[in-house]
Design an enzyme around this catalytic site. Structure first.
Site, PDB file in Angstrom:
ATOM      1  N   HIS A   1       7.748  19.474 -13.647  1.00  0.00           N
ATOM      2  CA  HIS A   1       8.496  18.357 -14.236  1.00  0.00           C
ATOM      3  C   HIS A   1       9.815  18.097 -13.511  1.00  0.00           C
ATOM      4  O   HIS A   1      10.180  16.935 -13.305  1.00  0.00           O
ATOM      5  CB  HIS A   1       8.752  18.620 -15.727  1.00  0.00           C
TER       6      HIS A   1
ATOM      7  N   HIS B   1       0.834  -1.195   0.000  1.00  0.00           N
ATOM      8  CA  HIS B   1       0.000   0.000   0.000  1.00  0.00           C
ATOM      9  C   HIS B   1       0.872   1.250   0.000  1.00  0.00           C
ATOM     10  O   HIS B   1       1.787   1.366   0.799  1.00  0.00           O
ATOM     11  CB  HIS B   1      -0.922  -0.021   1.219  1.00  0.00           C
TER      12      HIS B   1
ATOM     13  N   TYR C   1       6.575  14.748 -21.977  1.00  0.00           N
ATOM     14  CA  TYR C   1       5.968  14.678 -20.634  1.00  0.00           C
ATOM     15  C   TYR C   1       4.997  13.517 -20.453  1.00  0.00           C
ATOM     16  O   TYR C   1       4.189  13.531 -19.527  1.00  0.00           O
ATOM     17  CB  TYR C   1       5.293  15.998 -20.261  1.00  0.00           C
ATOM     18  N   ALA C   2       5.071  12.511 -21.304  1.00  0.00           N
ATOM     19  CA  ALA C   2       4.198  11.338 -21.168  1.00  0.00           C
ATOM     20  C   ALA C   2       4.775  10.424 -20.089  1.00  0.00           C
ATOM     21  O   ALA C   2       5.407   9.406 -20.368  1.00  0.00           O
ATOM     22  CB  ALA C   2       4.061  10.607 -22.503  1.00  0.00           C
ATOM     23  N   ASN C   3       4.584  10.847 -18.848  1.00  0.00           N
ATOM     24  CA  ASN C   3       5.111  10.149 -17.682  1.00  0.00           C
ATOM     25  C   ASN C   3       4.053  10.162 -16.589  1.00  0.00           C
ATOM     26  O   ASN C   3       3.330  11.145 -16.437  1.00  0.00           O
ATOM     27  CB  ASN C   3       6.366  10.856 -17.148  1.00  0.00           C
TER      28      ASN C   3
ATOM     29  N   ASP D   1       8.145   8.021 -20.658  1.00  0.00           N
ATOM     30  CA  ASP D   1       8.469   8.066 -22.078  1.00  0.00           C
ATOM     31  C   ASP D   1       9.922   7.646 -22.277  1.00  0.00           C
ATOM     32  O   ASP D   1      10.642   7.368 -21.314  1.00  0.00           O
ATOM     33  CB  ASP D   1       8.175   9.449 -22.664  1.00  0.00           C
TER      34      ASP D   1
END
Length: 139
Positions: free
Chosen positions: A106, A20, A128-130, A28
């Site tokens: 970022h 948990h 920024y595809a994270n 990316d």
């Protein structure tokens, strides 16, 4: 906690061992991965696998309660951001639990990835595809 079957043994193992609030990052192809972090490198060529496909496969296995993304993702890559948020909303509906979404700069996101039990690198080349997923519980 795992929910289904996943073919990649490293990713499947990490998800099975999450407790948990433990975190994993899906990123990316360009996000710097700290040397001390466990790297699960799925990238084959540009675009394969995609960020969204990797998120879908992960959500099929992992119960999440929180999501962290970079603030820049919303403005620089709004279409992919919206796709991610649609998946998160669908996950909320399916599991019947709310999922907290947090936005951080970022540079702060990159530092926060050090807390992840693993960082999963995709072939995605969209800026920024994270995402950082925080593990929830299935009960």
């Amino acid at each position: 906690m795992k929910k289904n079957t996943l073919l990649n043994s490293e990713l499947s193992y990490i998800i099975a061992t999450l407790g948990h609030t433990d975190e994993i990052t899906i990123c990316d192809a360009g996000l710097p991965i700290p040397d001390a972090s466990q790297r699960i490198d799925l990238a084959l060529i540009q675009g394969i696998p995609t960020f969204i496909d990797t998120v879908k496969a992960t959500l099929a296995e992992m119960q999440i309660e929180g999501v962290i993304v970079a603030e820049e993702f919303k403005t620089v890559s709004p279409q992919m951001h919206d796709e991610l948020m649609t998946l998160i909303a669908a996950e909320e509906a399916q599991c019947g639990k709310s999922i907290t979404v947090s936005y951080i700069p970022h540079e702060e996101f990159k530092i926060h990835t050090r807390e992840s039990k693993a960082i999963v690198r995709t072939g995605e080349c969209t800026p920024y595809a994270n995402v950082i997923f925080q593990s929830g519980v299935v009960f």
